[in-house]
Structure formats: structure tokens, C-alpha cells
Design an enzyme around this catalytic site. Structure first.
Site, mmCIF file in Angstrom:
data_model
loop_
_atom_site.group_PDB
_atom_site.id
_atom_site.type_symbol
_atom_site.label_atom_id
_atom_site.label_comp_id
_atom_site.label_asym_id
_atom_site.label_seq_id
_atom_site.Cartn_x
_atom_site.Cartn_y
_atom_site.Cartn_z
ATOM 1 N N HIS A 18 25.688 29.522 52.905
ATOM 2 C CA HIS A 18 24.227 29.565 52.903
ATOM 3 C C HIS A 18 23.760 30.978 53.267
ATOM 4 C CE1 HIS A 18 24.425 29.458 57.245
ATOM 5 N NE2 HIS A 18 24.950 28.236 57.269
ATOM 6 N N HIS A 21 25.263 32.763 56.343
ATOM 7 C CA HIS A 21 26.592 33.352 56.113
ATOM 8 C C HIS A 21 26.444 34.647 55.313
ATOM 9 C CE1 HIS A 21 27.950 28.907 56.130
ATOM 10 N NE2 HIS A 21 28.343 29.425 57.276
ATOM 11 N N CYS A 128 30.956 18.956 71.374
ATOM 12 C CA CYS A 128 30.089 19.067 70.187
ATOM 13 C C CYS A 128 30.961 19.497 69.020
ATOM 14 C CB CYS A 128 28.971 20.084 70.405
ATOM 15 S SG CYS A 128 28.070 20.402 68.865
ATOM 16 N N CYS A 131 29.760 22.760 67.252
ATOM 17 C CA CYS A 131 30.183 24.022 67.893
ATOM 18 C C CYS A 131 31.699 24.073 68.036
ATOM 19 C CB CYS A 131 29.599 24.157 69.292
ATOM 20 S SG CYS A 131 27.828 24.234 69.382
ATOM 21 N N CYS A 145 23.633 18.530 71.947
ATOM 22 C CA CYS A 145 23.869 19.960 72.119
ATOM 23 C C CYS A 145 22.611 20.714 71.680
ATOM 24 C CB CYS A 145 25.072 20.329 71.263
ATOM 25 S SG CYS A 145 25.100 22.000 70.678
ATOM 26 N N HIS A 148 23.164 22.039 67.973
ATOM 27 C CA HIS A 148 23.302 21.042 66.896
ATOM 28 C C HIS A 148 22.585 19.752 67.298
ATOM 29 C CE1 HIS A 148 26.677 23.837 66.096
ATOM 30 N NE2 HIS A 148 26.278 23.654 64.858
ATOM 31 N N LYS A 298 15.946 27.757 61.781
ATOM 32 C CA LYS A 298 17.361 28.030 61.611
ATOM 33 C C LYS A 298 17.869 27.405 60.305
ATOM 34 C CE LYS A 298 21.602 27.400 63.843
ATOM 35 N NZ LYS A 298 22.393 26.467 64.564
ATOM 36 N N LYS A 301 21.053 22.164 56.843
ATOM 37 C CA LYS A 301 21.315 21.588 55.515
ATOM 38 C C LYS A 301 20.017 21.593 54.697
ATOM 39 C CE LYS A 301 25.663 19.712 55.304
ATOM 40 N NZ LYS A 301 26.348 20.989 55.450
#
Ligand code: MSP
Length: 512
Positions: A18, A21, A128, A131, A145, A148, A298, A301
Site C-alpha cells: 500500500h 510501504h 497483538c 504488531c 492494542c 491495531h 492511517k 485496509k
């Protein structure tokens, strides 16, 4: 030639690449290109993090083996990096046999040098999978977390091998205080605060994990566990040099690790402690960039779908996406991006400012001087150029990529203003041959400078411009910085080139 070993984080092989990255890979690529321009012998490493529960879970859900899944995902990542012009020298995958052997050798080396650094202990905590880390109470809110929030935490009670991180507290405090080890300053303060708040020893094996590197030594119960995925992933930087096979010493340590701000602790606390424990040299510098946020959020998905990477590359081409992300999102902090800003910057900075400058200068050279660059003395534009080169170099050395790009585009603006002010068409009409020579020569020198300065950001367009100037098919990387400092285009036969950043006839619809 100084060696410059540059790495990025290795991406989890649990989904498609994505924009987050891509942002890290593009930024690191701009740095790799910059160091090559400065004459360094660059080794640029990227790759995939393929073990762990996260990857195993996705494979299971898809009904394929983890190896099949990671083979497919690694190929997709690599194809994306090739499309984006990422000039990596090596693409490591943690499922490669030499990496696995290297990790085991590193662990054995710690057992040999500091046997007390590993010990067995029963442990209970919240894990998690996002992570791939146990979380402290302060890192948990509403049972989830903080990073996430879409995943549930797993309660784990097991007996594991532990690494005595606490033993390295003083060492890590000194290291992270050292100027230039961890930048930017905000990240360094965070790590120093974390160290002051007290480190904890870490569990480095997993009982129920089948998809991982077997820990080289069994527990006292005889059970062999898998290596915790971060203890397997961090050493990729070392195993990529061939460690422990002969020759690795000439390639290690890294001059620069580029990572995201969410994984600074792993790179500035755990990784240096592992190396210190094994008696190995430490990386020279860690840079923790901020996050690329889609409309302030952030990448997740859902936003990954909203700003789909393939669609973003297809919209205006690879150069445009590289430039946009590095210019729009400061390399030292978070920044937001939207489709609208992408289109705006494409039109204003790339099509109207850069592309138009290149085409109008080459067109005027063709029209007024048969394409040959006149030989004429420096003008005020050359002085602006020298100043831009200087500011650009300082920004790039400080890894402030957005400022480097801004310095280059300041020169683009100065050159466009210069064209309008000098009005070469009037100079031609009124027969001011000397004035016209001075204008065209200064502009051609500026284009040569710009081809070099913009190459780390927009390598395809920069190369086309270089070629249009009659300088050859490829930018001679190690010699090019000299050309930015002292352009030499007088007498060259230039040629017109197709629009570097064409404007679409009908603008593409803006996705949501
Ligand atoms: N596999 C680990 C890294 C192991 S390094 C020994 C990991 N993988 S990741 O796929 O989750 O993230 C890879 C890199 O991308 C990290 O440096 C991470 O910070 C970065 N990014 C992921 N999303 C990002 C943004 N939205 N913006 C910028 N970079 C972010 O962590």
C-alpha cells in the site's frame, strides 16, 4: 569510494503493498540515488518479512501454505518496486535458507558470548498479532492494542526463551543519546523516555508457532519452539551481507536503517542490544520517518483501497507518485495526502512548472539556435542555481527529502520567472543576439542542474531531460554531482522531447 549500506524495514508478507510501504521505499530510493550522486558505493537492501503468526493466519484463511502465500506476495511487492523505479541491490526474503542459517548463527553467537542473556521463563501477557509483539498495559486501551484497534489481543500463557534486554539499559541510553544515531529528534526523545520508563526482558520464542525459524536450542522440557518473528526479521540486515559466511565483515555494519516511527523501539533498543550481545558492530544511523496518512487517517485496509497503489501509479505515472509523496509528506514527520492534492501537484509542479520549462527551453534552443547551446557568461539565474544546489545538498545530507525537493523546485520557479522576464522571443525579434545567447545558455545550464537534482525524485523525467540536452542516454551517476555544481552544456546539440508530464485531455475522475 565510501561504502554506504542502506536498508528499509522488510514488509510483512500478509497483504498487497500500500501507499505506506511505497512511501518508505520511495524515500529510501531517493536517498540511495542521492548517495550514488555523491559518489558512494551504495548497497540498498529491501525485502519481505515472511514468518510469524500474522502471515500464517492469512495463509490459513486463504487455504494455501504460508510459503505459497509469501511467494505470491513477494512477487507482487517486487513488481511494484520495479514499477516505481526502486533501485534496490538486493531483495531479501526471510524464508531464504541463508537467512535462516544466519539467524541461528547469530543466536548461537549470543549463547556463546553471553550465555546469561538467554533464560527460560513462564510468561503471561497480551499478544497483538498485528504488531507481532506482547503489549504493556500502557499500550492497551479498551482491550485492544493502540496501533491495531481492529484486532483482538490474544492472551498467551507459555514457557519461552527470554532475552535479557534489561542488561543493556545503560548501553542503550548512551547509544540513543549519541548525536546522529537516531533521528529525527522527536523519535530520539521518545526512545530515551521509553528507556527511562524501564525496559523489560523480552520473550523471543513462541510455543504454538509452526511458521518460523526453529530456535536452535530446546527448552529444558525438550520442547523446541519457533523464533519470535522480530528476532528473525531484525537480523535480515546482517544476514543479507552473507553473515556468518566469510566476507560479511566487509559489508556490515549498515550506514543507515530507514524505518517507520512505529518500529523505532525495535530498531533502537532490541536490535542494537542483540548486536552488542553478539559482539557485532552497530548500525551507524537510524532514521524513523513519519506516517503517510490518507485524508489524515492511517493506511488501513479501507484507505488502502481508497488510495489504491496501482491506481495511483497509473493515474500520472511512477515519477509523479514518487514526487508527490516525497514533496507532500515531510520525511521527518506525518503528513496527509489526498487525490485532489495529487492532481494539483501534478498539474502545478510537474506539468506546468517542470515539464513546461523543459519543453519551452528546448523549443527555443531549436527555434533560435538550431538546437545548439550558446556559450555565454553566467547570469543571475546561474547564481540562483548555485544557491539551490547548495541548499539541496544540505537538505539531502540531513535526510530532509521534502526540503531537497523544494530547493529543486524553487529553481524551477526561478527559471520560469527568468524566461518571462528576459522574454527571449523579444530578444530574437529585436536582434539582441548576445542577450538571447545569455538567456538560452543560462537556461540550458539550469536544465542540466535540474536533471541532476530531480533524478532522485523523478528519475525517468530527469533522464529524458538529460538526453534532450544532448548529454547522453543515461545520467552518469557518480560524475553527475559535479555537473550540478558546474554545468557544462555549451556547444551541445539539444533536441526537443515529448511532454514530460502531459496533461490529460479529460481529467480522470477523482476516486472517493
Ligand atoms: N515487518 C515489519 C518490519 C520488520 S523490519 C526488520 C513491519 N512491516 S510492515 O509491513 O508493517 O511495515 C513496513 C514498513 O512500512 C515499516 O517501516 C512501517 O513503518 C512502514 N509503514 C507502514 N505503513 C505506513 C504508513 N502509512 N506511512 C509510512 N510508513 C508506514 O513493520
Amino acid at each position: 569510494m565510501s561504502r554506504f549500506y542502506l536498508t528499509t524495514a522488510i514488509d510483512y508478507a500478509n497483504g498487497d503493498p500500500h501507499v505506506g510501504h511505497a512511501y518508505e521505499r520511495i524515500g529510501a530510493d531517493a536517498i540511495a540515488r542521492w548517495r550514488r550522486l555523491r559518489g558512494d558505493d551504495v548497497q540498498f537492501l529491501i525485502g519481505m518479512d515472511e514468518h510469524g503468526q500474522k502471515v500464517a493466519q492469512v495463509a490459513e484463511a486463504e487455504g494455501v501454505t504460508p510459503q505459497e502465500l509469501t511467494d505470491r506476495i513477494a512477487a507482487t511487492f517486487q513488481a511494484t518496486w520495479d514499477r516505481l523505479g526502486i533501485t534496490y541491490d538486493r531483495f531479501i526474503r526471510t524464508t531464504e535458507a541463508p537467512h535462516k542459517a544466519g539467524v541461528r548463527a547469530l543466536i548461537e553467537r549470543i549463547y556463546e558470548r553471553n550465555p546469561d542473556d538467554f533464560y527460560e521463563q513462564a510468561y503471561e501477557g497480551w499478544y497483538c498479532v498485528g504488531c507481532e509483539q506482547f503489549k504493556r498495559d500502557t499500550e492497551i486501551a479498551d482491550g485492544r492494542c493502540l496501533i491495531h484497534t481492529n484486532r483482538t489481543l490474544e492472551r498467551k500463557t507459555e514457557r519461552n526463551w527470554f532475552f535479557r534486554l534489561t542488561r543493556y539499559t545503560d548501553f542503550l541510553r548512551q547509544l540513543n543519546r549519541r548525536p546522529g544515531f537516531l533521528e529525527p529528534e522527536t523519535r530520539r526523545n521518545e526512545i530515551l523516555a521509553l528507556i527511562e520508563s524501564g525496559l523489560e526482558d523480552i520473550s523471543v520464542t513462541r510455543a504454538s508457532l509452526a511458521w518460523g525459524i526453529p530456535w536452535p536450542r530446546p527448552l529444558s522440557t525438550g520442547e523446541t519452539q519457533a523464533t519470535w518473528v522480530w528476532f528473525d526479521a531484525l537480523p535480515n540486515y546482517l544476514t543479507a551481507t552473507g553473515f556468518p559466511e566469510p566476507g560479511w565483515e566487509t559489508r556490515w555494519p549498515a550506514q543507515l536503517h530507514i524505518v517507520g516511527k512505529d518500529i523505532t523501539r525495535l530498531h533502537c533498543a532490541i536490535w542494537p542490544a542483540m548486536l552488542q550481545s553478539a559482539g557485532l558492530p552497530l548500525p551507524a544511523r537510524v532514521w524513523a520517518h513519519g506516517f503517510a496518512l490518507f485524508k489524515g487517517e492511517k493506511v488501513s485496509k479501507s484507505s488502502g483501497v481508497a488510495f489504491d497503489l496501482d491506481a495511483a501509479i497509473a493515474r500520472h505515472g511512477s515519477d509523479a507518485l514518487r514526487y508527490f509523496l516525497l514533496r507532500e509528506i515531510p520525511w521527518d514527520t506525518d503528513g496527509s495526502y489526498t487525490w485532489e492534492r495529487f492532481d494539483e501537484r501534478y498539474t502545478a509542479d510537474l506539468a506546468d512548472a517542470f515539464g513546461n520549462l523543459a519543453s519551452r527551453v528546448l523549443a527555443m534552443l531549436a527555434r533560435y539556435r538550431g538546437g545548439v547551446v550558446p556559450d555565454a557568461a553566467e547570469t543571475e539565474l546561474d547564481r540562483s542555481g548555485a544557491d539551490a544546489v547548495h541548499r539541496y545538498g544540505e537538505a539531502m545530507d540531513a535526510l530532509l527529502l521534502h526540503r531537497g525537493a523544494a530547493a529543486a523546485w524553487d529553481l524551477v520557479s526561478a527559471a520560469n520567472v527568468y524566461v518571462d522576464r528576459r522574454a527571449p522571443w523579444t530578444q530574437a525579434k529585436t536582434g539582441d543576439a548576445a542577450g538571447l545567447d545569455a538567456t538560452l545558455a543560462a537556461l540550458a545550464r539550469t536544465l542540466e542542474r535540474l536533471a541532476v537534482l530531480t533524478w532522485p525524485f523523478i528519475p525517468e523525467a530527469a533522464t529524458k531531460l538529460w538526453t534532450g540536452l544532448g548529454l547522453g542516454d543515461a545520467i552518469p551517476v557518480a560524475a553527475a554531482w559535479e555537473r550540478a555544481l558546474a554545468p557544462q552544456v555549451a556547444g551541445l546539440q539539444t533536441s526537443r522531447i515529448p511532454a514530460l508530464f502531459p496533461k490529460p485531455e479529460t481529467p480522470a475522475a477523482t476516486p472517493p
